[in-house]
Write a protein that holds these residues in place. Structure first.
Motif, PDB file in Angstrom:
ATOM      1  N   THR A  44      90.847  17.488  27.592  1.00  0.00           N
ATOM      2  CA  THR A  44      89.668  18.082  27.172  1.00  0.00           C
ATOM      3  C   THR A  44      89.805  19.791  27.509  1.00  0.00           C
ATOM      4  O   THR A  44      89.129  20.421  26.843  1.00  0.00           O
ATOM      5  CB  THR A  44      88.300  17.518  27.693  1.00  0.00           C
ATOM      6  OG1 THR A  44      88.480  17.220  29.030  1.00  0.00           O
ATOM      7  CG2 THR A  44      87.987  16.199  27.070  1.00  0.00           C
ATOM      8  N   HIS A  45      90.363  19.953  28.584  1.00  0.00           N
ATOM      9  CA  HIS A  45      90.409  21.228  28.839  1.00  0.00           C
ATOM     10  C   HIS A  45      91.838  21.622  29.420  1.00  0.00           C
ATOM     11  O   HIS A  45      92.474  20.844  29.624  1.00  0.00           O
ATOM     12  CB  HIS A  45      89.631  21.371  30.257  1.00  0.00           C
ATOM     13  CG  HIS A  45      88.121  21.200  30.133  1.00  0.00           C
ATOM     14  ND1 HIS A  45      87.620  19.940  29.992  1.00  0.00           N
ATOM     15  CD2 HIS A  45      87.101  22.129  30.179  1.00  0.00           C
ATOM     16  CE1 HIS A  45      86.362  20.212  29.906  1.00  0.00           C
ATOM     17  NE2 HIS A  45      86.108  21.389  29.932  1.00  0.00           N
ATOM     18  N   SER A  46      91.995  22.739  29.370  1.00  0.00           N
ATOM     19  CA  SER A  46      93.564  23.445  29.768  1.00  0.00           C
ATOM     20  C   SER A  46      93.545  24.679  30.366  1.00  0.00           C
ATOM     21  O   SER A  46      92.472  25.307  30.106  1.00  0.00           O
ATOM     22  CB  SER A  46      94.331  23.293  28.514  1.00  0.00           C
ATOM     23  OG  SER A  46      94.061  24.646  27.685  1.00  0.00           O
ATOM     24  N   GLY A  88      84.488   8.612  32.910  1.00  0.00           N
ATOM     25  CA  GLY A  88      83.870   9.842  33.323  1.00  0.00           C
ATOM     26  C   GLY A  88      84.657  11.041  33.760  1.00  0.00           C
ATOM     27  O   GLY A  88      84.088  12.196  34.059  1.00  0.00           O
ATOM     28  N   ILE A  89      85.829  10.758  33.953  1.00  0.00           N
ATOM     29  CA  ILE A  89      86.880  11.791  34.448  1.00  0.00           C
ATOM     30  C   ILE A  89      87.099  12.958  33.326  1.00  0.00           C
ATOM     31  O   ILE A  89      87.186  12.669  32.195  1.00  0.00           O
ATOM     32  CB  ILE A  89      88.120  11.273  35.194  1.00  0.00           C
ATOM     33  CG1 ILE A  89      88.996  10.675  34.420  1.00  0.00           C
ATOM     34  CG2 ILE A  89      87.965  10.513  36.511  1.00  0.00           C
ATOM     35  CD1 ILE A  89      90.495  10.644  34.844  1.00  0.00           C
ATOM     36  N   TYR A 126      88.574  11.004  42.088  1.00  0.00           N
ATOM     37  CA  TYR A 126      88.562  12.256  41.431  1.00  0.00           C
ATOM     38  C   TYR A 126      87.617  12.177  40.453  1.00  0.00           C
ATOM     39  O   TYR A 126      87.366  11.213  39.747  1.00  0.00           O
ATOM     40  CB  TYR A 126      89.974  12.654  41.028  1.00  0.00           C
ATOM     41  CG  TYR A 126      90.762  11.649  40.472  1.00  0.00           C
ATOM     42  CD1 TYR A 126      90.743  11.425  38.966  1.00  0.00           C
ATOM     43  CD2 TYR A 126      91.713  10.877  41.123  1.00  0.00           C
ATOM     44  CE1 TYR A 126      91.234  10.345  38.424  1.00  0.00           C
ATOM     45  CE2 TYR A 126      92.368   9.949  40.571  1.00  0.00           C
ATOM     46  CZ  TYR A 126      92.355   9.738  39.134  1.00  0.00           C
ATOM     47  OH  TYR A 126      93.021   8.768  38.454  1.00  0.00           O
ATOM     48  N   THR A 127      86.972  13.548  40.176  1.00  0.00           N
ATOM     49  CA  THR A 127      86.234  13.799  39.082  1.00  0.00           C
ATOM     50  C   THR A 127      86.939  14.264  37.829  1.00  0.00           C
ATOM     51  O   THR A 127      86.748  14.328  36.747  1.00  0.00           O
ATOM     52  CB  THR A 127      85.030  14.345  39.355  1.00  0.00           C
ATOM     53  OG1 THR A 127      85.307  15.817  39.908  1.00  0.00           O
ATOM     54  CG2 THR A 127      84.079  13.830  40.207  1.00  0.00           C
ATOM     55  N   HIS A 128      87.918  15.127  38.462  1.00  0.00           N
ATOM     56  CA  HIS A 128      88.848  15.969  37.574  1.00  0.00           C
ATOM     57  C   HIS A 128      90.186  15.590  37.818  1.00  0.00           C
ATOM     58  O   HIS A 128      90.781  15.678  39.033  1.00  0.00           O
ATOM     59  CB  HIS A 128      88.578  17.386  37.630  1.00  0.00           C
ATOM     60  CG  HIS A 128      87.178  17.923  37.343  1.00  0.00           C
ATOM     61  ND1 HIS A 128      86.012  17.700  37.887  1.00  0.00           N
ATOM     62  CD2 HIS A 128      86.822  18.572  36.303  1.00  0.00           C
ATOM     63  CE1 HIS A 128      85.052  18.024  37.210  1.00  0.00           C
ATOM     64  NE2 HIS A 128      85.519  18.711  36.140  1.00  0.00           N
TER      65      HIS A 128
END
Ligand code: TPP
Ligand code: SF4
Ligand code: MG
Lengths: 282, 555
Positions: free
Chosen positions: B529-531, B502-503, B451-453
């Protein structure tokens, strides 16, 4: 033989406090009924009075301020074989726990509820309680109490309590006889025990109570609700009746659940109990 | 293959009845579904709808676009357009026609003098839309209704079926059932988990959306030999549960945030007196009265830290209806093993979603009580060195005398202010937290391994995120989700196996403040980092999360 309920612990009560006599009367009554410490569960809230479970030898629950009644209900439904006694203060019972008292009585839990009524908050050093007289000056209410006092006896009678009594820590024989009757009663037995607080209540002293209490005459019929309600109005200079003000037979809480054959704690349970319920969801 | 049916109208117009009938038919067909009520906090009127997503694989997420929309009044008919999937069909009980709208009105239907005939015609139309046989309509009677009413309903449904059958609509292939499915909602699953665990006492005060747990247990109390009592308030409810639990009976309470707020002091009492208490907080949006019949995940940190002082507790947040059953069962064993309060955190979405799921398997379930039944000389109820299996309660043997106490207390349960006692008691409570970790489940990783995310989700949102990841990966993305059901205590290294260089870490929660994200950061030092957040009182949808993710991925 020594009383099996007696513990030789130091208490944190003030010398001369009415609580000592209440503890002694309870110990003697329990022994006189041939109960053992393993038969008895003493539940309390928080306060000076509520420390009592630590001062006798029996099962105990010292819970939270005002919350002894629901804790006692849970204990009782789990194991009704235990003789259930609740011992707590006037603030605990009528103030913080007032709502629970009301509903405990409605359920008619099989319990002996002893209220150590010193008409003051003892543990927190002298604030007014629900039974402190109107206008009475306390350590906090320097300008006098602004609320009318609660009449716990009239309250209990009016909401259907089946055993309503008052006694006085300064009359141990009387207190023991009332306690004994309460223990024999099946249902909610509320006993308001006048208890002098030598440290924080300079008004309702031992002498103040002693001069005013009078025993209900032998001709008094505690089954007459209207008369009981009348009697319950008396407090103060016109005299304070002590004894069983009101008594009525009614089905106790667990008697109202006919689907249980034995105490909840005695059921053997298995996850398989859900199988038939899952069938219904197929 | 997935189809979403929406049934909309005012309260009292038969949405629930129609939904129940459709659910029953779908279940008989052996299909999976998730049905979610979107109702306003009132008994009559308002604009309410039920969303039913039908599929041949288990469903965790509702879908907001309707393939079939049944409108039971004019307002619903008018708002239907905004809710439609491409090629979606609208059926209405009103006299209205147009592109993609079918009116169920007919002379024959009007001749059935029954206020629900329009609704029942809609049920028939849904059966036709889903490609069911007319036969399937024959089981739609309700025992509580008279035979005449049931007869009229069947006729109305048949009219709707025939009417819709004649309308051109997309067909879909149904697969045949594999094994019997059970049908229930999250609240019932929690109740069944408690019964399986051998709970004897349940005490609660009514509060949406938790009341269903009490209602189910009350209805079953005779056959389960339980006692279920409506308390005078939530404080009493929890105190009574503690009273029973400290006397040897498995006991539970349940509430929503407002009631849980009242229980807070009692929670600490259970902890310090080492009483195995189980409590369920079915979250709804707060603060205060909030939105009584809607959903949110904003009580997490409150549940984690509620009550004064420091003590051990366990917080579990089931991710699905089935998980709600097994997790509630486990809660009781954990509570008795560690003598701590166990809090189950669900929410209105999970509580009120009705699903079909595989029948719960009780084979592997074992009730473990961790009690000491044999008499012991000089028994110490609160032995500071003994953690597991030293539990006694009044009456368990003929010699022990047990004290349950809310103060700092010595090993016998008597009040103590001694320094060493204070420290020993604290250390015991703190050490429990470490011990408990070994019994909690790791989060579940779903999606691709490269996975990247990585999405992070807990509780009911985890179920939805699972579907979102599937959608994303079907579209060629490389995503995975880490789904947390066991929340607290949390291990410091819980993320170690999943954090790769990197993820991008995306926290998905039904609240505004990323409470779980904060907890993760606090316990592991790792920051997302994101939500993606939702706090409009409605549940996440897989499609909604997918769309938010696409924005994040394309940043
Ligand atoms: C929730 C909560 N509020 C307040 C207190 C403080 N408090 C302890 S005992 C008490 C009043 C005690 O009065 P009473 O019940 O009459 O008992 P007494 O000490 O007079 O025997 C108060 C206010 C507490 N322990 N918990
Ligand atoms: S403060 Fe009052 S009630 Fe408390 S122990 Fe002292 S005398 Fe008794
Ligand atoms: Mg007092």
């Amino acid at each position: 033989m020594n009383n099996p309920f007696k513990l030789n612990t130091k208490t944190t009560w003030c010398p001369g406090c009415g609580n000592f006599s209440i503890l002694e009367c309870l110990n003697q009554t329990l022994e006189s009924l041939s109960l053992t410490p393993q038969d008895v569960l003493v539940v309390s809230g928080i306060g000076q009075a509520a420390k009592l479970p630590h001062y006798l030898h029996a099962h105990g629950m010292n819970t939270l301020h005002g919350r002894a009644v629901p804790a006692a209900m849970g204990a009782h439904v789990a194991n009704p074989k235990l003789k259930l006694i609740l011992t707590s203060g006037d603030g605990d019972t009528y103030g913080e726990g007032g709502n629970h008292l009301l509903h405990g009585i409605r359920r008619n839990l099989d319990i002996v509820h002893m209220v150590h009524d010193n008409q003051v908050y003892g543990l927190t050093k002298g604030q007014g309680s629900p039974t402190t007289a109107f206008g009475q000056v306390t350590r906090l209410q320097y300008d006098g109490m602004k609320s009318d006092p609660l009449n716990p006896m009239a309250f209990a009678i009016s909401i259907g309590c089946g055993f309503v009594a008052r006694s006085f820590s300064g009359d141990p024989e009387h207190l023991k006889s009332v306690l004994k009757a309460a223990m024999a009663y099946k249902g909610y037995a509320l006993i308001d025990i006048l208890q002098p607080c030598v440290s924080f209540n300079q008004v309702n002293t031992f002498k103040w109570y002693k001069d005013r209490v009078f025993k209900l005459p032998e001709t008094y019929d505690p089954h007459d609700k209207v008369r009981a309600f009348e009697m319950a109005q008396l407090f103060g200079d016109e005299g304070i009746p002590i004894g069983i003000l009101y008594e009525e037979t009614k089905t106790d809480f667990l008697g109202r659940f006919n689907h249980l054959e034995k105490p909840l704690v005695q059921y053997d349970r298995s996850p398989k109990a859900v199988e038939s319920l899952l069938d219904e969801l197929l | 293959m997935k189809k979403t049916i929406v049934i909309a109208g005012a309260a009292g117009e038969g949405i629930n009845t129609a939904a129940q009938f459709v659910e029953r038919m779908v279940k008989e067909k052996g299909l999976y579904f998730l049905s979610y009520k979107n109702y306003m906090s009132r008994v009559r009127g308002g604009y309410n709808f039920t969303t039913l997503t039908v599929s041949d694989i288990p469903v965790h997420s509702i879908c907001e676009e309707a393939d079939f929309f049944l409108a039971l009044n004019d307002e619903a008919t008018q708002s239907a357009r905004a809710h439609m999937a491409p090629n979606g069909m609208i059926a209405t009980t009103e006299a209205r026609t147009g592109e993609g709208i079918v009116s169920l009105k007919s002379e024959a239907l009007a001749a059935i003098k029954n206020k629900n005939s329009g609704t029942m015609a809609g049920v028939g139309a849904i059966a036709a839309y889903l490609g069911f046989d007319k036969e399937n309509l024959s089981h739609l009677e309700q025992a509580k209704w008279s035979e005449a009413i049931n007869q009229q309903n069947a006729e109305a449904a048949a009219l709707g079926y025939d009417l819709f059958k004649a309308v051109e609509h997309p067909a879909w292939q149904l697969k045949t059932p594999e094994k019997p499915q059970i049908m229930l909602n999250g609240n019932t699953a929690v109740a069944l988990g408690a019964i399986a665990a051998g709970a004897g006492f349940y005490c609660a005060y009514p509060m949406a959306p938790s009341t269903g747990i009490m209602a189910y247990l009350m209805k079953k109390q005779k056959e389960t030999h339980m006692l279920v009592e409506q308390a005078e308030d939530e404080i009493a409810a929890m105190m009574a549960a503690i009273g029973a639990a400290s006397n040897g009976v498995r006991a539970m309470t349940g509430t929503s945030g407002g009631g849980f707020s009242l229980m807070v002091e009692a929670l600490g009492f259970a902890a310090v007196s080492e009483v195995p208490l189980v409590a369920c907080n079915v979250q709804r949006p707060g603060p205060a009265t909030g939105l009584p019949t809607r959903t949110e995940q904003a009580d997490l940190l409150f549940t984690l830290f509620a009550s004064q002082g420091e003590f051990a507790r366990i917080v579990l947040a089931p991710t699905s209806v089935s998980d709600a059953f097994y997790t509630t069962f486990r809660a009781f064993n954990l509570a008795e093993k560690y003598q701590v309060p166990v809090l189950i955190l669900t929410d209105q979405y999970l509580a009120d979603s009705t699903v079909t799921t595989d029948r719960f398997n009780t084979e592997a379930l074992k009730i473990e009580r961790y009690v000491q039944a044999a008499p012991i000389d000089d028994y110490k109820r609160y032995d500071f060195e003994s953690y597991i299996g030293n539990r006694k309660y009044p009456g368990i043997d003929s010699q022990s005398v047990i004290m349950t106490d809310s103060h700092v207390h010595d090993v016998y349960g008597h009040v103590s202010e001694a320094k060493d006692v204070t420290i020993a008691l604290k250390k015991k409570m703190m050490h429990k937290m470490t011990m408990i970790l070994s019994d909690l489940n790791q989060p579940e990783l779903v999606g691709v391994s490269d996975y990247t995310h990585l999405l992070i989700a807990w509780g009911s949102t985890a179920g939805v995120v699972r579907e979102a990841v599937q959608l994303l990966n079907d579209n060629g993305q490389k995503t995975a989700a880490l789904c947390f059901s066991d929340i607290y205590p949390m291990a410091e290294n819980v993320l170690d196996d999943y954090m790769k260089p990197g993820i991008t870490l995306v926290n998905v929660e039904g609240n505004a403040t990323n409470q779980f994200g904060k907890l993760l950061r606090m316990e592991t030092g790792v920051k997302y980092t994101h939500s993606i957040n939702r706090y409009d009182g409605r549940p996440f949808t897989a499609k909604g999360i997918m769309q938010s993710m696409e924005v994040i991925i394309n940043e």
